[in-house]
Design an enzyme around this catalytic site. Structure first.
Site, PDB file in Angstrom:
ATOM      1  N   ASP A  36       0.831  -1.204   0.000  1.00  0.00           N
ATOM      2  CA  ASP A  36       0.000   0.000   0.000  1.00  0.00           C
ATOM      3  C   ASP A  36       0.863   1.251   0.000  1.00  0.00           C
ATOM      4  OD1 ASP A  36      -2.014  -1.757   0.099  1.00  0.00           O
ATOM      5  OD2 ASP A  36      -2.849  -1.105   2.038  1.00  0.00           O
ATOM      6  N   GLU A 117     -25.425 -17.288 -14.321  1.00  0.00           N
ATOM      7  CA  GLU A 117     -24.695 -16.251 -13.590  1.00  0.00           C
ATOM      8  C   GLU A 117     -25.384 -15.985 -12.268  1.00  0.00           C
ATOM      9  OE1 GLU A 117     -24.846 -12.730 -16.007  1.00  0.00           O
ATOM     10  OE2 GLU A 117     -23.841 -13.708 -17.690  1.00  0.00           O
ATOM     11  N   LYS A 119     -27.261 -13.875  -9.662  1.00  0.00           N
ATOM     12  CA  LYS A 119     -28.017 -12.620  -9.778  1.00  0.00           C
ATOM     13  C   LYS A 119     -27.597 -11.737  -8.614  1.00  0.00           C
ATOM     14  CE  LYS A 119     -32.576 -10.726 -10.676  1.00  0.00           C
ATOM     15  NZ  LYS A 119     -32.565  -9.661  -9.676  1.00  0.00           N
ATOM     16  N   ASP A 121     -27.273  -8.784  -6.026  1.00  0.00           N
ATOM     17  CA  ASP A 121     -28.293  -7.934  -5.425  1.00  0.00           C
ATOM     18  C   ASP A 121     -27.695  -6.570  -5.108  1.00  0.00           C
ATOM     19  OD1 ASP A 121     -30.710  -7.204  -4.511  1.00  0.00           O
ATOM     20  OD2 ASP A 121     -30.636  -8.374  -2.654  1.00  0.00           O
ATOM     21  N   GLU A 179     -23.687  -4.503 -12.316  1.00  0.00           N
ATOM     22  CA  GLU A 179     -24.272  -4.247 -11.009  1.00  0.00           C
ATOM     23  C   GLU A 179     -23.207  -3.668 -10.077  1.00  0.00           C
ATOM     24  OE1 GLU A 179     -27.449  -5.283 -11.108  1.00  0.00           O
ATOM     25  OE2 GLU A 179     -28.132  -5.483  -9.036  1.00  0.00           O
ATOM     26  N   TYR A 229     -19.522  -5.048 -11.061  1.00  0.00           N
ATOM     27  CA  TYR A 229     -19.412  -6.302 -11.803  1.00  0.00           C
ATOM     28  C   TYR A 229     -20.121  -6.132 -13.142  1.00  0.00           C
ATOM     29  CZ  TYR A 229     -17.793  -9.436  -8.062  1.00  0.00           C
ATOM     30  OH  TYR A 229     -17.057 -10.082  -7.121  1.00  0.00           O
ATOM     31  N   LYS A 319     -35.157 -17.237  -9.130  1.00  0.00           N
ATOM     32  CA  LYS A 319     -34.951 -16.630  -7.816  1.00  0.00           C
ATOM     33  C   LYS A 319     -34.913 -17.677  -6.704  1.00  0.00           C
ATOM     34  CE  LYS A 319     -36.333 -12.532  -7.164  1.00  0.00           C
ATOM     35  NZ  LYS A 319     -35.922 -11.154  -7.048  1.00  0.00           N
ATOM     36  N   CYS A 413     -65.251  -0.423  11.197  1.00  0.00           N
ATOM     37  CA  CYS A 413     -63.989   0.196  10.785  1.00  0.00           C
ATOM     38  C   CYS A 413     -63.239   0.705  12.015  1.00  0.00           C
ATOM     39  CB  CYS A 413     -64.260   1.345   9.826  1.00  0.00           C
ATOM     40  SG  CYS A 413     -62.797   2.316   9.461  1.00  0.00           S
ATOM     41  N   CYS A 416     -63.470   4.828  11.660  1.00  0.00           N
ATOM     42  CA  CYS A 416     -64.701   5.623  11.725  1.00  0.00           C
ATOM     43  C   CYS A 416     -65.859   4.874  12.370  1.00  0.00           C
ATOM     44  CB  CYS A 416     -65.093   6.101  10.330  1.00  0.00           C
ATOM     45  SG  CYS A 416     -65.585   4.756   9.238  1.00  0.00           S
ATOM     46  N   CYS A 431     -64.313  -0.610   4.184  1.00  0.00           N
ATOM     47  CA  CYS A 431     -65.069   0.441   4.850  1.00  0.00           C
ATOM     48  C   CYS A 431     -65.578   1.334   3.731  1.00  0.00           C
ATOM     49  CB  CYS A 431     -64.151   1.224   5.789  1.00  0.00           C
ATOM     50  SG  CYS A 431     -64.836   2.823   6.233  1.00  0.00           S
ATOM     51  N   CYS A 436     -64.341   8.475   5.828  1.00  0.00           N
ATOM     52  CA  CYS A 436     -63.564   7.796   6.867  1.00  0.00           C
ATOM     53  C   CYS A 436     -62.195   8.462   7.025  1.00  0.00           C
ATOM     54  CB  CYS A 436     -63.400   6.330   6.487  1.00  0.00           C
ATOM     55  SG  CYS A 436     -62.147   5.466   7.443  1.00  0.00           S
TER      56      CYS A 436
HETATM   57  S1  IVH Z   1     -28.952  -9.312 -17.183  1.00  0.00           S
HETATM   58  C1  IVH Z   1     -31.795  -8.336 -20.327  1.00  0.00           C
HETATM   59  N1  IVH Z   1     -27.361 -10.404 -15.403  1.00  0.00           N
HETATM   60  O1  IVH Z   1     -31.323  -8.082 -12.287  1.00  0.00           O
HETATM   61  C2  IVH Z   1     -30.822  -8.631 -19.280  1.00  0.00           C
HETATM   62  N2  IVH Z   1     -29.004  -8.877 -14.646  1.00  0.00           N
HETATM   63  O2  IVH Z   1     -34.242  -7.812 -13.669  1.00  0.00           O
HETATM   64  C3  IVH Z   1     -31.083  -7.905 -18.037  1.00  0.00           C
HETATM   65  N3  IVH Z   1     -28.986  -8.466 -12.231  1.00  0.00           N
HETATM   66  O3  IVH Z   1     -31.725  -4.910 -12.017  1.00  0.00           O
HETATM   67  C4  IVH Z   1     -30.027  -7.913 -17.065  1.00  0.00           C
HETATM   68  N4  IVH Z   1     -27.314  -9.807 -11.760  1.00  0.00           N
HETATM   69  O4  IVH Z   1     -29.229  -5.348 -12.497  1.00  0.00           O
HETATM   70  C5  IVH Z   1     -28.384  -9.561 -15.613  1.00  0.00           C
HETATM   71  N5  IVH Z   1     -25.893 -11.426 -13.924  1.00  0.00           N
HETATM   72  C6  IVH Z   1     -26.900 -10.593 -14.142  1.00  0.00           C
HETATM   73  C7  IVH Z   1     -27.523  -9.882 -13.095  1.00  0.00           C
HETATM   74  C8  IVH Z   1     -28.585  -9.021 -13.386  1.00  0.00           C
HETATM   75  C9  IVH Z   1     -28.207  -8.957 -11.262  1.00  0.00           C
HETATM   76  C10 IVH Z   1     -30.094  -7.503 -12.020  1.00  0.00           C
HETATM   77  C11 IVH Z   1     -30.066  -6.339 -12.966  1.00  0.00           C
HETATM   78  C12 IVH Z   1     -31.485  -5.842 -13.001  1.00  0.00           C
HETATM   79  C13 IVH Z   1     -32.240  -7.099 -12.697  1.00  0.00           C
HETATM   80  C14 IVH Z   1     -32.943  -7.558 -13.946  1.00  0.00           C
END
Ligand code: IVH
Length: 674
Positions: A36, A117, A119, A121, A179, A229, A319, A413, A416, A431, A436
């Site tokens: 560093d 991939e 997803k 958050d 993201e 990313y 999901k 209610c 009211c 109601c 109300c």
């Molecule tokens: S692809 C058409 N890849 O999920 C393709 N989205 O509903 C659309 N997200 O808010 C996005 N990880 O930011 C893709 N590996 C990933 C993702 C990703 C998270 C989020 C994206 C968006 C939501 C899509």
């Protein structure tokens, strides 16, 4: 000040490349090569040279990652290509259905080559590179337009500021999407630090990332441990890139951080296994994920599949089941919504679900209460799925204590005391009293909210008082309030009353989409209100439209159309609208910014070196209705010139075009009508 010589220029170039390389090794490859202290020495050296020769500071210099205070709001940016959302599935069967639709669309019975991939958050953003230079970064927003957060994104070490020459040539315009997240560990540290300084902690890594990124002072963003990313690009018609995988390779090569769990996965069985693996790895990951994204790898197949409304047919979000937590019911209450629906709500000791403390959960309706057989004192499971309000999913009967009794739905209610009714075939109890106070309070709150009339200072407490004192019987009464009426209220002083009246006055010109939303027509949310305003342009046309005309609008179905019909058929609503007009509400014609912006109808040409990349100014101008042309002609209204402007400046002088600099542009944006 000495002029920089060749040696300095060469040194600067080398130093920047060296720092970029170490940034990448440290932040992207997780493989630092120097200490560093050594890094700091390089960085200080760079700052020293740039202090001596400020004209040599470029937007892609690593020194620009430190951030700077800004004061204004973020500007709005249109995404050139909309940022889509994803269809969701939550089970193997649903994923198989998705796969079947894909195979039908492609007319193949073979296994599909997918990419799986995590997803992530966090917060979706777009980074625009023009000729290899990072010129514009924005939030996803509503998918069509987001906020310009370029300076904030520039502070992220995982956002490359310049691409390789090779890629700049191949893709003169490259829009990278991905993201922004905060790692769980970094989030924990940040919260410790906040708490140590007596500041409120942040709810979860996602909120922390979003909040850190949307700071008006980008030096705050710079101090927060955020990561970008990349997961795709806006267009897929790049020559020789025939698959999503290739794009990921290219982006990785350009120094973007690519998630290492992204993998090619062929066929539904393999995708199912990938999902299981990801689910079991979830806890151990140092970042939050809420599922797995599955994408068709081949671009020619993506093109054939296309998209439905706002989501592609070639990708899906699988999901994870929502996180749940056990707790004990303290009370079962009944809450009255703005349309009179009475919703049973369980309250309990706060429990942490998906990173957020919750102390209330909806029980939806009487049927659901019966189905759960939930009682006061029961141990229950609470779930919070994404942004959805918490709900009770299960009752643990084995833990039921003696002497509990089934819940009886309220007959009157809670606000009211009028009888609550339930129509044939309806799940909800309502109601029906239009006066109300609880309904009125909710309606008023909705009416004055940011997405509605945006009346600052009209929070829940004040709304309650205005109703209790009978100063307001419906939202239109707001426009008749006087200072004399306000002053005697609790906690009300001269200044506060005046501010409120000013805010009400300003709201008289609320634009049509927000006005429609504010009326609180059941099922008409912000998106529908926007569509309706864009379609009908005046309130009069909207008000008198037929069900047929309504359902003909893309995005408006029969349910919304029926709700609108009922709303206008109601006498109480009619008299409220009349009273709003009498109170000076404008019901303005809907106009897009192209026609009403401060720069509407004006053509600009940009030349010379400015404090920000040209793309920034182009955006700023277009956002306010102006147009940017590449050459000066008799039609050019303004030449925006920076340092070293050349032939364009000369031509503009010859033609007598108005020549302005950056502050001139700012003046144009600040004065004239709004
Ligand atoms: S692809 C058409 N890849 O999920 C393709 N989205 O509903 C659309 N997200 O808010 C996005 N990880 O930011 C893709 N590996 C990933 C993702 C990703 C998270 C989020 C994206 C968006 C939501 C899509």
């Amino acid at each position: 000040m000495a002029a920089p010589d060749k040696k300095i220029l060469a040194e600067l170039k080398k130093l920047r490349a060296e720092i970029d390389r170490h940034n990448r090794l440290y932040y992207v490859d997780d493989n630092p090569a120097i200490s560093d202290a050594e890094y700091d020495r390089l960085f200080d050296h760079l700052l020293e040279i740039e202090r001596q020769f400020p004209e040599l500071v470029t937007p892609d210099s690593p020194s620009q990652r430190v951030g700077a205070p800004v004061s204004k709001k973020f500007a709005v940016v249109q995404h050139r290509v909309p940022m889509l959302s994803l269809q969701k599935v939550t089970s193997e069967e649903e994923f198989e259905q998705f796969d079947r639709r894909v195979r039908e669309g492609l007319e193949t019975s073979g296994e599909i080559e997918y990419i799986t991939e995590p997803k992530l958050d966090g917060l979706a953003v777009e980074l625009v590179y023009e000729h290899g230079l990072f010129v514009l970064g924005s939030t996803r927003g509503d998918g069509r337009s987001g906020e310009n957060i370029t300076v904030n994104l520039r502070t992220l070490r995982t956002v490359p500021l310049r691409l390789s020459e090779e890629t700049a040539k191949r893709c003169p315009l490259l829009e990278v999407r991905g993201e922004v997240i905060m790692k769980k560990s970094a989030f924990a540290h940040l919260n410790d630090a906040l708490e140590a300084n007596n500041l409120p902690p942040l709810a979860n890594p996602r909120n922390a990332a979003a909040g850190s990124l949307r700071q008006l002072d980008s030096s705050v963003t710079a101090s927060r441990p955020l990561m970008f990313y990349a997961y795709g690009i806006s267009d897929t018609d790049l020559e020789s890139l025939d698959r999503h995988q290739r794009v990921m390779e290219l982006l990785r090569h350009e120094g973007f951080l690519i998630n290492d769990l992204i993998a090619p996965t062929t066929g539904t069985e393999a995708v199912g296994r990938a999902f299981e693996t990801l689910q079991s790895a979830r806890e151990q990951l140092d970042y939050e994920i809420d599922g797995m994204v599955v994408k068709v790898d081949r671009f020619n197949q993506q093109t054939i599949l296309g998209q439905i409304s706002r989501a592609p047919r070639w990708a899906v979000a699988w999901k994870f089941a929502a996180e749940t937590a056990p707790t004990v019911v303290e009370e079962i209450e009944f809450s009255v919504g703005r349309t009179g629906v009475v919703t049973p709500v369980a309250t309990f000791e706060p429990v942490k679900v998906s990173g957020v403390y919750v102390s209330r959960a909806t029980l939806h309706n009487a049927d659901r209460i019966q189905e759960l057989d939930i009682r006061k004192g029961d141990t229950v499971t609470v779930r919070r799925a994404g942004d959805v309000i918490p709900e009770v999913v299960d009752v643990d009967k084995s833990k039921r204590v003696k002497g509990t009794r089934p819940v009886e739905f309220r007959k009157k209610c809670p606000s009211c005391e009028e009888p609550i009714t339930r129509s044939e075939g309806e799940a909800a109890h309502r109601c029906l009293n239009p006066a109300c106070p609880a309904q009125l309070e909710r309606r008023l709150f909705h009416f004055a909210s940011k997405s509605g009339f945006d009346i600052e200072g009209l929070g829940g407490k004040l709304a309650r008082q205005l109703i209790d004192e009978k100063l307001v019987r419906n939202p239109a009464d707001l426009f008749f309030l006087t200072k004399e009426q306000l002053l005697p209220l609790d906690l009300m002083a001269e200044k506060k009353a005046q501010n409120l009246l000013n805010a009400i006055d300003q709201s008289r010109t609320t634009p049509l989409p927000r006005l429609i939303y504010a009326l609180g027509i059941p099922s008409v949310g912000e998106a529908a209100a926007g569509l309706l305003a864009g379609q009908f342009e005046t309130f009069e046309k909207f008000e008198t439209t037929s069900t047929e005309e309504l359902t003909a609008v893309d995005g408006i179905g029969p349910i919304i159309a029926a709700c609108i019909g009922d709303f206008f058929a109601n006498e109480g609503n009619q008299s409220m609208l009349k009273r709003m007009r009498e109170g000076g509400v404008q019901f303005p014609v809907f106009q897009s910014l192209a026609a009403t912006g401060k720069l509407a109808g004006k053509t600009f040409v940009i030349t010379g070196t400015l404090s920000q990349p040209r793309g920034y100014f182009k955006n700023l101008i277009e956002e306010h209705g102006g147009r940017v042309a590449s050459a000066v002609s008799a039609k050019t209204n303004y030449l925006l010139g920076g340092a070293d402007a050349g032939s364009k400046l000369a031509k503009a002088r010859k033609l007598g075009t108005t020549i302005i600099n950056e502050s001139g542009l700012e003046q144009l944006l600040n004065n004239t009508n709004d």
